[in-house]
Design an enzyme around this catalytic site. Structure first.
Site: not given
Length: 428
Positions: A290, A301, A315
């Protein structure tokens, strides 16, 4: 305040046995046959069940069934469970110290929490709890299982677990304790290289991280940092955004998409990077879930950090707590979240840049370390005036050597940091 829809009105009238008059042009299609089936079942249980059941219990069980049938993370929180959730996000609660979810009717350990009875007993991410004090958990709701694991401090509970790689179930007895979670810890690994551990994401985690970084940088500038998110089950979304923002100067951190407008959100970074672009290695494993995956995904990224370890939990959904008038609440999945590049990690997880298998280092005693210049008689003394390392530095190296033997991933992360720092210095 909960919105009363046309469906709610019809269900209420049907339960009372009253006739239903629909508007000429209803704004929503109603499952009338299913509602009639529901009231028929309700009436049969009321009249024919072997014991009398209170209306409140029946309806609450029906609500639980509706939510638990959606996904593993949606649930009904009664007054007590809602209070426990609020305590958990504030960082203090009673119990064993395990973040859990449901899988195939069993309780699955997402991650043990640092410095708790569960972590000290060796409970591992991925363990399936099949019995609590000898009682099977199959058919038990997640809330009921959590209630049974919680209790007065200094009382025991026996967990029977299934673990991958073990042929037979394992029984572990844990002693309940007051769980006071300190979400951020830090220390210096070697001069210029620091370690920062986040065990879960609470309301104040981002502020705690900033304080720890300031403390680490008070003595000297950091050449690199290991950010440890292993076995971090997640937590508050805003904390994950705040932690990511601490290492980014600009750009998208995470965005969410759902059916309603309020679930469509974007979070962007603001200056400045608190590490001043120093190398960053993030450690993750299968227990990183999460909010941990939001941080790892954002930093990956933006090419801000090297992600190292195992593939994460996967998740990728957002739960919203919807309070109700009865002091209960709904924990409802309302959106999916996406990393800056548009990746959804739902059921996929974050794949590390450098994958590490679970290994254990062992030191090999050198019976014959060989002969060096210092061992030769009449060797010349060093004339640079260097007195060598201090006792404190020597003690720190010994402590770290012992730590690295126990933690292969951290050992590799530090080696990588040193390489990145050297490459950055040569480039500059």
């Amino acid at each position: 305040m909960m919105k009363i829809t046309l469906t709610h009105r019809i269900l209420f009238l049907t339960l009372l046995g009253l006739s239903i008059s629909l508007p000429a042009s209803p704004s929503e299609e109603l499952p009338l046959d299913e509602l009639r089936s529901f009231t028929e079942v309700f009436a049969k249980i009321k009249n024919d069940y072997v014991e009398k059941v209170e209306d409140k219990a029946l309806l609450e069980n029906a609500i639980r069934g509706m939510l638990e049938g959606l996904d593993p993370h949606s649930s009904y929180l009664d007054k007590e469970a809602y209070s426990d959730l609020q305590e958990g996000t504030s960082g203090k609660f009673g119990g064993l110290g395990i973040e859990v979810g449901m899988e195939d009717g069993f309780i699955k350990v997402i991650a043990p929490i640092d410095d708790t009875p569960a972590a000290r007993a060796g409970i591992m991410a991925g363990d399936l709890i099949i019995r609590l004090d000898g009682t099977p958990v199959k058919g038990m709701s997640l809330n009921d299982a959590i209630k049974q694991m919680r209790g007065r401090p200094d009382t025991d509970v026996e967990l029977t677990i299934l673990r991958e790689g073990e042929e037979r179930p394992i029984k572990i007895t844990l002693t309940r304790a007051v769980i006071q979670v300190k979400s951020v810890r830090s220390r210096i690994l070697e001069p210029g290289f620091a370690y920062l551990r986040i065990s879960n994401f609470q309301l104040h985690t981002a502020d705690d991280l900033k304080r720890e970084l300031k403390k680490l940088q008070s003595d000297n500038a950091l050449k690199g940092l290991v950010l440890d998110l292993r076995n971090n089950p997640g937590g508050v979304l805003s904390a994950a955004v705040g932690v990511s923002d601490s290492f980014l100067n600009e750009g998208l951190i995470v965005y969410t998409e759902g059916r309603v407008k309020d679930s469509q959100l974007k979070f962007n970074a603001k200056p400045t990077d608190l590490l001043n672009s120093a190398p960053l290695v993030v450690l993750v494993n299968a227990g990183s879930a999460s909010a941990s995956e939001i941080v790892a995904g954002a930093l990956q990224d933006h090419n801000r950090a090297i992600i190292m370890g195992e593939k994460t939990f996967g998740k990728g959904s957002v739960q919203t707590i919807l309070p109700m008038n009865s002091e209960a609440a709904l924990k409802l999945t309302t959106a999916r979240y996406y990393t800056p590049s548009g990746r959804s990690i739902q059921a996929e997880g974050i794949t590390p840049d450098i994958i590490l298998k679970r290994l254990k280092l062992e030191s090999i005693e050198e019976n014959n370390p060989g002969v060096k210049e210092i061992n030769l008689s009449r060797h010349l003394e060093n004339d640079t005036g260097d007195d060598g390392e201090t006792q404190a530095e020597s003690d720190q190296k010994d402590a770290n050597a012992s730590l690295f033997i126990k933690d292969y991933a951290l050992h590799e992360a530090l080696n990588l940091l040193k390489g990145l720092s050297l490459a950055q210095r040569l480039r500059d």
